[in-house]
Design a protein around this motif. Structure first.
Motif, PDB file in Angstrom:
ATOM      1  N   PHE A  63       0.963  -1.357   0.130  1.00  0.00           N
ATOM      2  CA  PHE A  63      -0.166  -0.094  -0.127  1.00  0.00           C
ATOM      3  C   PHE A  63       0.860   1.369   0.012  1.00  0.00           C
ATOM      4  CE2 PHE A  63       0.599  -1.541   4.395  1.00  0.00           C
ATOM      5  CZ  PHE A  63       0.917  -0.453   5.131  1.00  0.00           C
ATOM      6  N   LYS A  64       2.145   1.073   0.164  1.00  0.00           N
ATOM      7  CA  LYS A  64       3.010   2.338   0.184  1.00  0.00           C
ATOM      8  C   LYS A  64       3.770   2.467  -0.959  1.00  0.00           C
ATOM      9  CE  LYS A  64       4.156   2.296   5.429  1.00  0.00           C
ATOM     10  NZ  LYS A  64       5.348   2.024   6.126  1.00  0.00           N
ATOM     11  N   TYR A  65       3.619   1.658  -2.028  1.00  0.00           N
ATOM     12  CA  TYR A  65       4.287   1.859  -3.168  1.00  0.00           C
ATOM     13  C   TYR A  65       3.274   1.718  -4.488  1.00  0.00           C
ATOM     14  CZ  TYR A  65       5.241  -3.163  -3.129  1.00  0.00           C
ATOM     15  OH  TYR A  65       4.956  -4.636  -2.876  1.00  0.00           O
ATOM     16  N   LEU A  66       2.339   1.127  -4.311  1.00  0.00           N
ATOM     17  CA  LEU A  66       1.473   0.888  -5.517  1.00  0.00           C
ATOM     18  C   LEU A  66       0.850   2.151  -6.108  1.00  0.00           C
ATOM     19  CD1 LEU A  66      -0.889  -2.112  -4.461  1.00  0.00           C
ATOM     20  CD2 LEU A  66       1.010  -2.224  -6.149  1.00  0.00           C
ATOM     21  N   ASN A  67       0.781   3.033  -5.378  1.00  0.00           N
ATOM     22  CA  ASN A  67       0.461   4.394  -6.175  1.00  0.00           C
ATOM     23  C   ASN A  67       1.502   5.182  -6.653  1.00  0.00           C
ATOM     24  OD1 ASN A  67      -2.608   4.439  -5.274  1.00  0.00           O
ATOM     25  ND2 ASN A  67      -2.497   6.203  -4.201  1.00  0.00           N
ATOM     26  N   LEU A  68       2.725   4.661  -6.472  1.00  0.00           N
ATOM     27  CA  LEU A  68       3.843   5.301  -6.990  1.00  0.00           C
ATOM     28  C   LEU A  68       4.152   4.766  -8.355  1.00  0.00           C
ATOM     29  CD1 LEU A  68       6.364   5.359  -3.880  1.00  0.00           C
ATOM     30  CD2 LEU A  68       4.842   7.283  -4.990  1.00  0.00           C
ATOM     31  N   ILE A  69       3.587   3.362  -8.629  1.00  0.00           N
ATOM     32  CA  ILE A  69       3.589   2.949  -9.969  1.00  0.00           C
ATOM     33  C   ILE A  69       2.416   2.720 -10.758  1.00  0.00           C
ATOM     34  CG2 ILE A  69       5.671   1.695  -9.093  1.00  0.00           C
ATOM     35  CD1 ILE A  69       4.318  -0.893  -8.546  1.00  0.00           C
ATOM     36  N   LYS A  70       1.464   3.042 -10.298  1.00  0.00           N
ATOM     37  CA  LYS A  70       0.215   2.847 -11.011  1.00  0.00           C
ATOM     38  C   LYS A  70       0.175   3.733 -12.245  1.00  0.00           C
ATOM     39  CE  LYS A  70      -4.828   3.250 -10.071  1.00  0.00           C
ATOM     40  NZ  LYS A  70      -6.033   4.045  -9.117  1.00  0.00           N
ATOM     41  N   ASN A  71      -0.254   2.953 -13.400  1.00  0.00           N
ATOM     42  CA  ASN A  71      -0.517   3.553 -14.700  1.00  0.00           C
ATOM     43  C   ASN A  71       0.985   3.959 -15.081  1.00  0.00           C
ATOM     44  OD1 ASN A  71      -3.271   3.175 -14.619  1.00  0.00           O
ATOM     45  ND2 ASN A  71      -3.472   5.184 -13.557  1.00  0.00           N
ATOM     46  N   LYS A  72       2.062   3.179 -14.637  1.00  0.00           N
ATOM     47  CA  LYS A  72       3.132   3.532 -15.339  1.00  0.00           C
ATOM     48  C   LYS A  72       4.115   2.202 -15.678  1.00  0.00           C
ATOM     49  CE  LYS A  72       4.223   7.536 -12.186  1.00  0.00           C
ATOM     50  NZ  LYS A  72       5.305   8.079 -11.194  1.00  0.00           N
ATOM     51  N   LYS A  73       4.918   2.511 -16.783  1.00  0.00           N
ATOM     52  CA  LYS A  73       5.858   1.396 -17.341  1.00  0.00           C
ATOM     53  C   LYS A  73       6.878   1.211 -16.448  1.00  0.00           C
ATOM     54  CE  LYS A  73       4.351   1.974 -22.092  1.00  0.00           C
ATOM     55  NZ  LYS A  73       5.129   2.446 -23.254  1.00  0.00           N
ATOM     56  N   ILE A  74       7.024   0.062 -15.616  1.00  0.00           N
ATOM     57  CA  ILE A  74       8.109  -0.066 -14.647  1.00  0.00           C
ATOM     58  C   ILE A  74       8.827  -1.143 -15.084  1.00  0.00           C
ATOM     59  CG2 ILE A  74       6.408   0.755 -12.942  1.00  0.00           C
ATOM     60  CD1 ILE A  74       6.680  -2.082 -11.789  1.00  0.00           C
ATOM     61  N   ALA A  75      10.145  -1.144 -14.341  1.00  0.00           N
ATOM     62  CA  ALA A  75      11.185  -2.179 -14.499  1.00  0.00           C
ATOM     63  C   ALA A  75      11.463  -2.700 -13.215  1.00  0.00           C
ATOM     64  CB  ALA A  75      12.289  -1.945 -15.394  1.00  0.00           C
ATOM     65  N   ILE A  76      11.795  -3.915 -12.797  1.00  0.00           N
ATOM     66  CA  ILE A  76      12.180  -4.579 -11.618  1.00  0.00           C
ATOM     67  C   ILE A  76      13.442  -5.301 -11.590  1.00  0.00           C
ATOM     68  CG2 ILE A  76      11.433  -5.883  -9.670  1.00  0.00           C
ATOM     69  CD1 ILE A  76       8.395  -5.900 -10.878  1.00  0.00           C
ATOM     70  N   VAL A  77      14.330  -4.738 -10.716  1.00  0.00           N
ATOM     71  CA  VAL A  77      15.608  -5.360 -10.462  1.00  0.00           C
ATOM     72  C   VAL A  77      15.428  -6.481  -9.334  1.00  0.00           C
ATOM     73  CG1 VAL A  77      17.929  -5.169 -10.021  1.00  0.00           C
ATOM     74  CG2 VAL A  77      16.801  -3.194 -10.899  1.00  0.00           C
ATOM     75  N   ALA A  78      15.333  -7.832  -9.461  1.00  0.00           N
ATOM     76  CA  ALA A  78      14.858  -8.730  -8.598  1.00  0.00           C
ATOM     77  C   ALA A  78      15.661 -10.007  -8.788  1.00  0.00           C
ATOM     78  CB  ALA A  78      13.491  -8.887  -8.623  1.00  0.00           C
ATOM     79  N   ASN A  79      15.455 -10.889  -7.635  1.00  0.00           N
ATOM     80  CA  ASN A  79      16.203 -12.320  -7.694  1.00  0.00           C
ATOM     81  C   ASN A  79      15.160 -13.123  -7.016  1.00  0.00           C
ATOM     82  OD1 ASN A  79      16.703 -11.871  -5.004  1.00  0.00           O
ATOM     83  ND2 ASN A  79      19.025 -12.114  -5.619  1.00  0.00           N
ATOM     84  N   GLN A  80      15.629 -14.067  -6.471  1.00  0.00           N
ATOM     85  CA  GLN A  80      14.616 -15.284  -6.115  1.00  0.00           C
ATOM     86  C   GLN A  80      14.033 -14.686  -4.582  1.00  0.00           C
ATOM     87  OE1 GLN A  80      17.959 -15.632  -6.351  1.00  0.00           O
ATOM     88  NE2 GLN A  80      18.739 -15.897  -4.139  1.00  0.00           N
ATOM     89  N   THR A  81      14.730 -13.628  -4.093  1.00  0.00           N
ATOM     90  CA  THR A  81      14.476 -13.330  -2.694  1.00  0.00           C
ATOM     91  C   THR A  81      13.474 -12.080  -2.757  1.00  0.00           C
ATOM     92  OG1 THR A  81      16.398 -11.528  -2.535  1.00  0.00           O
ATOM     93  CG2 THR A  81      16.830 -13.598  -1.759  1.00  0.00           C
ATOM     94  N   SER A  82      13.244 -11.841  -3.886  1.00  0.00           N
ATOM     95  CA  SER A  82      12.041 -10.468  -3.936  1.00  0.00           C
ATOM     96  C   SER A  82      10.587 -11.102  -4.074  1.00  0.00           C
ATOM     97  CB  SER A  82      12.411 -10.077  -5.380  1.00  0.00           C
ATOM     98  OG  SER A  82      13.728  -9.738  -5.493  1.00  0.00           O
ATOM     99  N   VAL A  83      10.142 -11.552  -2.672  1.00  0.00           N
ATOM    100  CA  VAL A  83       8.831 -11.929  -2.386  1.00  0.00           C
ATOM    101  C   VAL A  83       8.024 -11.056  -1.433  1.00  0.00           C
ATOM    102  CG1 VAL A  83       9.657 -14.349  -2.779  1.00  0.00           C
ATOM    103  CG2 VAL A  83       9.630 -13.153  -0.420  1.00  0.00           C
ATOM    104  N   VAL A  84       6.716 -11.349  -1.745  1.00  0.00           N
ATOM    105  CA  VAL A  84       5.580 -10.623  -0.676  1.00  0.00           C
ATOM    106  C   VAL A  84       5.156 -11.713  -0.162  1.00  0.00           C
ATOM    107  CG1 VAL A  84       3.486  -9.299  -0.900  1.00  0.00           C
ATOM    108  CG2 VAL A  84       5.387  -8.687  -2.798  1.00  0.00           C
ATOM    109  N   THR A  85       5.012 -11.424   1.411  1.00  0.00           N
ATOM    110  CA  THR A  85       4.675 -12.537   2.284  1.00  0.00           C
ATOM    111  C   THR A  85       3.056 -12.142   2.824  1.00  0.00           C
ATOM    112  OG1 THR A  85       6.964 -12.864   2.930  1.00  0.00           O
ATOM    113  CG2 THR A  85       5.180 -13.639   4.174  1.00  0.00           C
TER     114      THR A  85
END
Length: 425
Positions: A63-85
């Motif tokens: 809820f703290k970052y969804l509004n920052l990326i809503k309706n935007k084209k994004i790239a994600i720097v991630a690996n196997q640890t990038s999880v939401v719990t």
């Protein structure tokens, strides 16, 4: 209490929850200097109802970052640890479920254009220093661009049409762990193109102390880019602030940086990593010993690679024979371990007490056990140490106290710099 159930209602619940998150996120305040999200009681209540662990990661507070990326084209720097719990309820009781950040945002129809992957790859299965190729994620079909090998920094072409970059990788708080260099290059490339970067903060499992030689600038490499000690006591979010604030980016560039901070975290917090941050750090013990045993990467000594106890033992065939012996063999994360297939006499550290300082006993012990006709130090030892002094000090037979005393002036200077960028106690 909000709970989720496995079976068909799972993703319906996720979407329902996110609708609540988005509704609750309107009007949140942002510090315009560092752009860290301010927390309030409402946020804390929502988070504690949803998540299992007392420490709540940045990724878990969507809820703290969804509004920052809503309706935007994004790239994600991630690996196997990038999880939401999420907390879940099943017939066997309460538990937790993890969904990869990329999968999580993809199911919400967030416009992800590509994924950048660090050393070890997007799914975290490649050896240390192994070439990781570009490709396509079989699960989502998203293009994956490797930031390891020749292409360590995103090119301007690779960032074309990207409006925001999310960085979410679990670090272990050690200077020669290359995810810090990946963070640097991502921030630099985005600063050059005017693209905002959002760092989803994660705990530092070695955040409870600061120790080791501070890197000298002339020994800068991908294994260490900044004048910090081996163990620097900061989260990845705090470190990102320091990169910006100390003008470490090319030409003094400033990255448009937002850090989504942790909840209920201090640098002395205990935190168990449920996912290996890299193939050869299988558990908490290996992560705690890694700052001290990582020096062996620049020597002839095997530090447990090719066994199931990576960075929890060290040895070599030429050590004096003793009761503890092991034979390195190719395995997950180590196709060509040092002394492959040879019986090594060694030292078992799997029951060692938790370290709160850099332990040089292992390195000096191994040096003293190595015959003079064997070349102990390799070409990469200097870039791991961050200077040429440590090798010379060991070769001259200086005591641990004498070596550590030589670090103190630089450590005190670093601590003062560090204080400016701390988010947590």
């Amino acid at each position: 209490m909000i709970t989720f159930r496995f079976k068909n209602t799972y993703f319906f619940s996720v979407f329902l929850l996110l609708f609540i998150f988005i509704s609750c996120s309107n009007g949140r305040k942002i510090d315009t200097d560092t752009k860290e999200i301010n927390n309030n009681k409402e946020d804390n209540l929502i988070s504690k109802k949803i998540l299992v662990d007392d420490i709540i990661t940045g990724a878990d507070q969507s809820f703290k970052y969804l509004n920052l990326i809503k309706n935007k084209k994004i790239a994600i720097v991630a690996n196997q640890t990038s999880v939401v719990t999420f907390k879940v309820t099943s017939s066997k009781g309460d538990g937790k479920s993890e969904i990869h950040l990329v999968d999580f945002l993809n199911k919400l129809n967030i416009n992800i254009s590509k994924v950048f992957s660090p050393e070890h790859g997007f799914r975290g299965t490649a050896d240390a220093a192994e070439l990781v190729s570009n490709g396509k994620d079989t699960k989502t079909g998203l293009p994956i661009i490797s930031l390891y090998g020749k292409n360590k920094k995103p090119t301007q072409e690779q960032l074309e049409n990207v409006e925001t970059v999310i960085f979410d990788i679990q670090d272990v708080g050690v200077r020669f762990y290359t995810y810090l260099s990946t963070l640097h290059y991502v921030m630099e490339a985005c600063a050059e193109k005017g693209i905002p970067v959002i760092v989803l903060d994660r705990p530092n499992p070695n955040g409870h102390y600061i120790d080791g030689p501070v890197l000298e600038i002339e020994h800068t490499s991908f294994v260490g880019k900044h004048p910090v000690p081996v163990v620097y006591g900061m989260t990845i979010g705090e470190y990102a602030k320091m990169i910006n604030g100390e003008n470490w980016l090319e030409s003094g560039l400033k990255c448009d940086l937002t850090v989504i901070p942790l909840e209920n975290y201090t640098h002395n917090s205990e935190y168990h990593l449920s996912i290996r941050p890299s193939p050869n750090l299988p558990n908490d013990k290996s992560i705690n010993l890694y700052p001290s045993l990582g020096f062996f990467e620049g020597t002839i000594i095997n530090a447990g690679r090719g066994t199931e106890f990576q960075f929890q033992r060290y040895g070599a065939p030429f050590f004096p024979e003793n009761e503890f012996q092991y034979t390195p063999q190719p395995n997950f994360g180590s196709k060509y371990p040092k002394h492959n297939g040879k019986l090594c006499n060694g030292v078992d550290l799997s029951n060692e007490k938790k370290l709160s300082e850099l332990n040089l006993e292992y390195l000096i012990d191994a040096y003293n056990k190595t015959p003079k006709n064997e070349k102990f130090f390799g070409s990469t030892f200097t870039i791991h140490a961050g200077n040429t002094k440590l090798q010379k000090q060991i070769e001259k037979g200086l005591s641990i106290k004498e070596i550590k005393t030589s670090w103190q002036k630089d450590l005190e200077k670093f601590k003062k710099i560090r204080e400016k960028y701390l988010i947590y106690d």
